[in-house]
Scaffold this motif. Sequence first.
Motif, PDB file in Angstrom:
ATOM      1  N   ASN A 188      -4.665  36.715 -23.118  1.00 63.21           N
ATOM      2  CA  ASN A 188      -4.303  36.922 -21.720  1.00 63.21           C
ATOM      3  C   ASN A 188      -4.666  35.683 -20.905  1.00 63.21           C
ATOM      4  O   ASN A 188      -5.780  35.187 -20.992  1.00 63.21           O
ATOM      5  N   VAL A 189      -3.702  35.172 -20.123  1.00 63.32           N
ATOM      6  CA  VAL A 189      -3.946  34.022 -19.255  1.00 63.32           C
ATOM      7  C   VAL A 189      -3.523  34.401 -17.840  1.00 63.32           C
ATOM      8  O   VAL A 189      -2.412  34.871 -17.628  1.00 63.32           O
ATOM      9  N   PRO A 211      -9.009  41.553 -12.816  1.00 62.94           N
ATOM     10  CA  PRO A 211     -10.159  40.660 -12.649  1.00 62.94           C
ATOM     11  C   PRO A 211     -10.638  40.073 -13.975  1.00 62.94           C
ATOM     12  O   PRO A 211     -10.458  40.677 -15.034  1.00 62.94           O
ATOM     13  N   ALA A 212     -11.227  38.905 -13.931  1.00 63.09           N
ATOM     14  CA  ALA A 212     -11.715  38.225 -15.132  1.00 63.09           C
ATOM     15  C   ALA A 212     -12.535  39.167 -16.001  1.00 63.09           C
ATOM     16  O   ALA A 212     -13.427  39.851 -15.512  1.00 63.09           O
ATOM     17  N   GLY A 213     -12.207  39.215 -17.271  1.00 61.00           N
ATOM     18  CA  GLY A 213     -12.893  40.088 -18.216  1.00 61.00           C
ATOM     19  C   GLY A 213     -12.415  41.520 -18.187  1.00 61.00           C
ATOM     20  O   GLY A 213     -12.754  42.313 -19.054  1.00 61.00           O
ATOM     21  N   GLY A 214     -11.612  41.886 -17.214  1.00 59.12           N
ATOM     22  CA  GLY A 214     -11.169  43.271 -17.064  1.00 59.12           C
ATOM     23  C   GLY A 214     -10.173  43.731 -18.109  1.00 59.12           C
ATOM     24  O   GLY A 214     -10.174  44.893 -18.504  1.00 59.12           O
ATOM     25  N   ILE A 215      -9.328  42.824 -18.579  1.00 57.02           N
ATOM     26  CA  ILE A 215      -8.317  43.219 -19.564  1.00 57.02           C
ATOM     27  C   ILE A 215      -8.981  43.657 -20.868  1.00 57.02           C
ATOM     28  O   ILE A 215      -8.568  44.608 -21.502  1.00 57.02           O
ATOM     29  N   LEU A 220      -8.336  34.370 -20.569  1.00 53.15           N
ATOM     30  CA  LEU A 220      -8.521  33.037 -20.010  1.00 53.15           C
ATOM     31  C   LEU A 220      -7.968  32.935 -18.596  1.00 53.15           C
ATOM     32  O   LEU A 220      -7.048  33.663 -18.231  1.00 53.15           O
ATOM     33  N   THR A 221      -8.524  32.014 -17.819  1.00 52.18           N
ATOM     34  CA  THR A 221      -7.991  31.737 -16.487  1.00 52.18           C
ATOM     35  C   THR A 221      -7.710  30.246 -16.370  1.00 52.18           C
ATOM     36  O   THR A 221      -8.305  29.426 -17.071  1.00 52.18           O
ATOM     37  N   CYS A 278       1.274  25.152 -17.809  1.00 56.14           N
ATOM     38  CA  CYS A 278      -0.170  24.997 -17.585  1.00 56.14           C
ATOM     39  C   CYS A 278      -0.879  24.620 -18.886  1.00 56.14           C
ATOM     40  O   CYS A 278      -0.447  24.960 -19.980  1.00 56.14           O
ATOM     41  N   ARG A 279      -1.969  23.888 -18.763  1.00 57.27           N
ATOM     42  CA  ARG A 279      -2.696  23.383 -19.943  1.00 57.27           C
ATOM     43  C   ARG A 279      -3.234  24.497 -20.843  1.00 57.27           C
ATOM     44  O   ARG A 279      -3.218  24.378 -22.053  1.00 57.27           O
ATOM     45  N   THR A 280      -3.737  25.555 -20.259  1.00 58.94           N
ATOM     46  CA  THR A 280      -4.318  26.632 -21.059  1.00 58.94           C
ATOM     47  C   THR A 280      -3.274  27.272 -21.954  1.00 58.94           C
ATOM     48  O   THR A 280      -3.496  27.451 -23.152  1.00 58.94           O
TER      49      THR A 280
END
Length: 84
Positions: free
Chosen positions: A27-28, A38-42, A53-54, A71-73
């Motif tokens: 997940n990005v 929210p970050a870590g929520g998935i 990832l963000t 995007c780089r990620t």
Amino acid sequence: MPGIIFDRLAPHGSPRGIPPGVRRWINVTDHGDIIAIPAGGIRARFAGVAADLTDAIDAFRYHRVTEYLSCRTVGGVLSAHLDP
């Protein structure tokens, strides 16, 4: 969106699994995306997510596929699976 969408993804006894046919879920999201989980929520709501990832996708166009693909990620994740 916390309080609107995120709460509806609450596990029902245990976290949901990844969708059928998906071998690896990475997940990005854009860190400023107010719609994104929210970050870590998935990972808290779905079992089997390999990474959450963000990245700074774009200040105003973070829902467009072209922005994600450039995007780089996302590029780094995808390049690891390309044949040389």
